[in-house]
Motif scaffolding. Structure first.
Motif, mmCIF file in Angstrom:
data_model
loop_
_atom_site.group_PDB
_atom_site.id
_atom_site.type_symbol
_atom_site.label_atom_id
_atom_site.label_comp_id
_atom_site.label_asym_id
_atom_site.label_seq_id
_atom_site.Cartn_x
_atom_site.Cartn_y
_atom_site.Cartn_z
ATOM 1 N N SER A 113 -7.802 5.427 -2.736
ATOM 2 C CA SER A 113 -6.343 5.446 -2.735
ATOM 3 C C SER A 113 -5.768 4.115 -3.208
ATOM 4 O O SER A 113 -6.367 3.048 -3.015
ATOM 5 C CB SER A 113 -5.837 5.732 -1.319
ATOM 6 O OG SER A 113 -4.435 5.558 -1.222
ATOM 7 N N ALA A 114 -4.595 4.182 -3.792
ATOM 8 C CA ALA A 114 -3.821 2.964 -4.015
ATOM 9 C C ALA A 114 -3.536 2.333 -2.656
ATOM 10 O O ALA A 114 -3.277 3.028 -1.674
ATOM 11 C CB ALA A 114 -2.517 3.299 -4.719
ATOM 12 N N GLY A 115 -3.607 1.016 -2.597
ATOM 13 C CA GLY A 115 -3.311 0.326 -1.355
ATOM 14 C C GLY A 115 -4.412 0.367 -0.317
ATOM 15 O O GLY A 115 -4.183 -0.004 0.841
ATOM 16 N N ARG A 116 -5.610 0.792 -0.696
ATOM 17 C CA ARG A 116 -6.720 0.794 0.263
ATOM 18 C C ARG A 116 -7.070 -0.652 0.617
ATOM 19 O O ARG A 116 -7.068 -1.535 -0.231
ATOM 20 C CB ARG A 116 -7.928 1.542 -0.298
ATOM 21 C CG ARG A 116 -8.520 0.949 -1.568
ATOM 22 C CD ARG A 116 -9.555 1.892 -2.187
ATOM 23 N NE ARG A 116 -10.175 1.307 -3.372
ATOM 24 C CZ ARG A 116 -9.634 1.307 -4.593
ATOM 25 N NH1 ARG A 116 -8.436 1.842 -4.782
ATOM 26 N NH2 ARG A 116 -10.278 0.755 -5.603
ATOM 27 N N ARG A 117 -7.434 -0.864 1.895
ATOM 28 C CA ARG A 117 -7.618 -2.255 2.341
ATOM 29 C C ARG A 117 -8.942 -2.493 3.061
ATOM 30 O O ARG A 117 -9.161 -3.595 3.567
ATOM 31 C CB ARG A 117 -6.447 -2.653 3.243
ATOM 32 C CG ARG A 117 -5.095 -2.556 2.539
ATOM 33 C CD ARG A 117 -3.987 -3.085 3.406
ATOM 34 N NE ARG A 117 -4.128 -4.509 3.667
ATOM 35 C CZ ARG A 117 -3.361 -5.189 4.513
ATOM 36 N NH1 ARG A 117 -2.408 -4.552 5.186
ATOM 37 N NH2 ARG A 117 -3.547 -6.477 4.701
#
Length: 378
Positions: A190-194
């Motif tokens: 995902s976009a923004g995975r951390r």
């Protein structure tokens, strides 16, 4: 004996996850599509990057959980005492962190292999047992050896088990390395995975040839049609950005199964939710599957049950077998939107109805180790 008779089938399965004990509990959690992450109660986690993990509150003793899943798998496969006594045990497990705190002299007298030998004795299995501790591909490597023994005619059946329960040592290690997701969600691809989140996982399977299973009337739960192992030799804790090692593992698994990328209908991805891993795995899938990658559904169920480290390959094999059985592909949870480095047909929003005949299950580990499995419907 024909090649079909030597096909490796799974006839027994035992599993524990944060969703509960047994395959029904695991499937109920997957079908609901809700992640099992919650504040850790097993130890004080308030000083770490996050306090979230996917744990089963009353699972405190890994050896006890391993004994339970091995016994359940053997019982489900219909193995009596004579069959158990001829079956070796291969075990992927996390080392006991308490051992590392003992004096060096005491450590040398407490080999981790002793726990596998004791597990084999307690369950009436044949010794000596073998133990695998090679990080996040430990279970998958043990499965590969077990399947190779059966397919090569060296054993009529093998019991493979693996286990990890979330512990403070690894929690602290991943937190210090800034690998844990600070927002308490594992957002694979995902976009923004951390980052990743840890999760409990314990499981066992009975592997045997199709002919051996048929001779005693055992019903296969699935087929381990092909497997591949390959290394990156790129970096101690980062995958090759082009996914070369993973791609080689996938191609080897397909070749062993006698299949092509067009035959694959689902990928249960390694998908840790870390920027480097997910991008490299996407590159590997594109390299290995070619144009077919755009029509193959992909999800990482670590986004639901967490990263079970040494037991990941076993827990995710159970997930893949259940997805094939139920004709439903688990959701890739925590998704916030597309990432240009992760262009895949992700199962998002809710589980997806589909009835693939063949699926891939992938794992990777520090040091550049990669494994791929082709899991087929029975």
């Amino acid at each position: 004996m024909s090649a079909g008779d030597r096909e490796v089938v799974v006839t027994g399965l035992g599993v524990t996850s944060a969703f509960g004990r047994g395959e029904d509990a695991l499937w109920a959690g997957l079908a609901a599509g809700r992640a099992a992450f919650a504040p850790v109660t097993r130890f004080a986690a308030d000083r770490y990057r996050t306090d979230a993990a996917a744990t089963l509150p009353d699972a405190a003793d890994l050896d006890a959980e391993l004994a339970r899943v091995v016994d359940h798998a053997c019982a489900q496969a219909g193995l009596g005492a004579p069959e158990r006594s001829r079956a070796p045990l291969l075990l992927g497990r996390h080392a006991d962190p308490a051992v590392a705190r003992r004096p060096l002299a005491a450590q040398g007298k407490t080999a981790i292999s002793d726990t596998a030998a004791e597990l084999a004795r307690s369950q009436g299995l044949r010794g000596p047992a073998r133990t695998y501790t090679n990080a996040c591909v430990a279970a998958a490597t043990a499965l590969a050896e077990g399947a190779a023994r059966v397919r090569g005619g060296l054993e009529e059946r093998v019991v493979v088990a693996a286990g990890y329960l979330v512990d403070e040592d690894n929690f602290a290690l991943f937190s210090a390395g800034r690998a844990l997701a600070p927002d308490g969600a594992l957002r694979s691809f995902s976009a923004g995975r951390r980052g990743l989140l840890l999760g409990d996982g314990v499981g066992a399977v009975v592997l045997e040839s199709r002919a051996t299973a048929a001779a005693r009337g055992a019903r296969p739960l699935g087929v381990l049609a092909g497997w591949g192992l390959a290394g990156d030799a790129h970096h101690v804790c980062q995958p090759h950005p082009g996914g070369r090692g993973m791609a080689r593992a996938i191609t080897a698994a397909l070749d062993k199964a006698g299949l092509t990328p067009a035959d694959i209908g689902y990928v249960n991805a390694h998908g840790t939710g870390t920027p480097h891993n997910d991008a490299a795995e996407t590159a590997a899938l594109r390299r290995a599957l070619g144009d077919d990658v755009d029509r193959v559904p992909v999800s990482s169920t670590k986004s639901l049950h967490g990263h079970a480290l040494e037991a990941s390959g076993m827990l995710e094999l159970a997930v893949t077998l259940l997805a094939l059985r139920h004709g439903t592909l688990p959701v890739n949870a925590g998704y916030r939107g597309p990432d240009d480095d992760c262009r895949l047909d992700l199962v998002v929003g809710e589980p997806r109805r589909a009835e693939p005949r063949h699926a891939l299950s992938l794992n990777a580990a520090f040091g550049g180790a990669n494994t791929a499995w082709v899991v087929s419907a029975p």
